[in-house]
Design a protein around this motif. Structure first.
Motif, PDB file in Angstrom:
ATOM      1  N   VAL A  86      43.017  42.400  46.415  1.00 36.34           N
ATOM      2  CA  VAL A  86      44.449  42.527  46.144  1.00 36.34           C
ATOM      3  C   VAL A  86      44.828  41.767  44.875  1.00 36.34           C
ATOM      4  O   VAL A  86      45.612  42.253  44.054  1.00 36.34           O
ATOM      5  CB  VAL A  86      45.279  42.039  47.353  1.00 36.34           C
ATOM      6  CG1 VAL A  86      46.735  41.867  46.989  1.00 36.34           C
ATOM      7  CG2 VAL A  86      45.134  42.998  48.507  1.00 36.34           C
ATOM      8  N   GLU A  87      44.265  40.601  44.702  1.00 38.04           N
ATOM      9  CA  GLU A  87      44.547  39.820  43.488  1.00 38.04           C
ATOM     10  C   GLU A  87      44.079  40.569  42.243  1.00 38.04           C
ATOM     11  O   GLU A  87      44.818  40.686  41.264  1.00 38.04           O
ATOM     12  CB  GLU A  87      43.874  38.443  43.575  1.00 38.04           C
ATOM     13  CG  GLU A  87      44.113  37.564  42.385  1.00 38.04           C
ATOM     14  CD  GLU A  87      45.574  37.194  42.173  1.00 38.04           C
ATOM     15  OE1 GLU A  87      45.963  36.974  41.010  1.00 38.04           O
ATOM     16  OE2 GLU A  87      46.327  37.115  43.152  1.00 38.04           O
ATOM     17  N   VAL A  88      42.871  41.100  42.285  1.00 35.84           N
ATOM     18  CA  VAL A  88      42.343  41.868  41.145  1.00 35.84           C
ATOM     19  C   VAL A  88      43.188  43.125  40.921  1.00 35.84           C
ATOM     20  O   VAL A  88      43.579  43.437  39.790  1.00 35.84           O
ATOM     21  CB  VAL A  88      40.860  42.234  41.366  1.00 35.84           C
ATOM     22  CG1 VAL A  88      40.366  43.199  40.304  1.00 35.84           C
ATOM     23  CG2 VAL A  88      40.002  40.983  41.398  1.00 35.84           C
ATOM     24  N   GLY A  89      43.491  43.832  42.002  1.00 34.86           N
ATOM     25  CA  GLY A  89      44.285  45.058  41.890  1.00 34.86           C
ATOM     26  C   GLY A  89      45.669  44.825  41.319  1.00 34.86           C
ATOM     27  O   GLY A  89      46.162  45.611  40.511  1.00 34.86           O
ATOM     28  N   ALA A  90      46.314  43.740  41.735  1.00 39.59           N
ATOM     29  CA  ALA A  90      47.646  43.426  41.214  1.00 39.59           C
ATOM     30  C   ALA A  90      47.593  43.122  39.721  1.00 39.59           C
ATOM     31  O   ALA A  90      48.475  43.544  38.955  1.00 39.59           O
ATOM     32  CB  ALA A  90      48.251  42.248  41.970  1.00 39.59           C
TER      33      ALA A  90
END
Length: 129
Positions: A86-90
């Motif tokens: 989620v951190e990478v995707g955001a």
């Protein structure tokens, strides 16, 4: 926020809850396109969807746990691992143009649909004599 927008948001929440409860699909598949149609930008719709899905997830997990269908350990492993994703995707989502992000989301929806069709056809053909 207008009364119409609130009514549409409530209808969206109900529909997403029913579909999530029946099929276990992520609310984002329903929430993001509907939120974009309600006037949010792609990035705002995706971010809003992440928070909006929490009540659906909690209620669905609770009910499935009552039926004995929930594998808590597996869910925790996948959930904890997804935090990094989620951190990478955001970061990726906020770093690309909104049109590009919308196209990428469309490709994801098409890929999910294609996979469902492929799996359904494969199962149907394996049950034929």
């Amino acid at each position: 926020m207008s009364t119409t927008t609130i009514a549409l948001a409530i209808a969206l929440g109900l529909a997403a809850g029913v579909v999530a409860g029946m099929f276990g699909v992520g609310g984002g598949i329903l929430f993001v396109p509907a939120l974009v149609a309600l006037g949010l930008g792609q990035i705002e719709a995706q971010a809003t969807s992440l928070l909006a899905i929490l009540p659906t997830v909690l209620a669905g997990a609770w009910n499935q746990h009552r039926y004995g269908n929930l594998r808590v350990r597996t869910a925790l492993i996948v959930g904890i691992a997804s935090i990094v994703g989620v951190e990478v995707g955001a970061r990726v989502a906020t770093g690309v143009a909104e049109d590009t992000l919308r196209r990428m989301f469309g490709i994801l929806l098409l890929a999910v649909a294609a996979q469902l069709v492929w799996r359904t056809r494969r199962r149907a053909s394996s049950t034929l004599p």
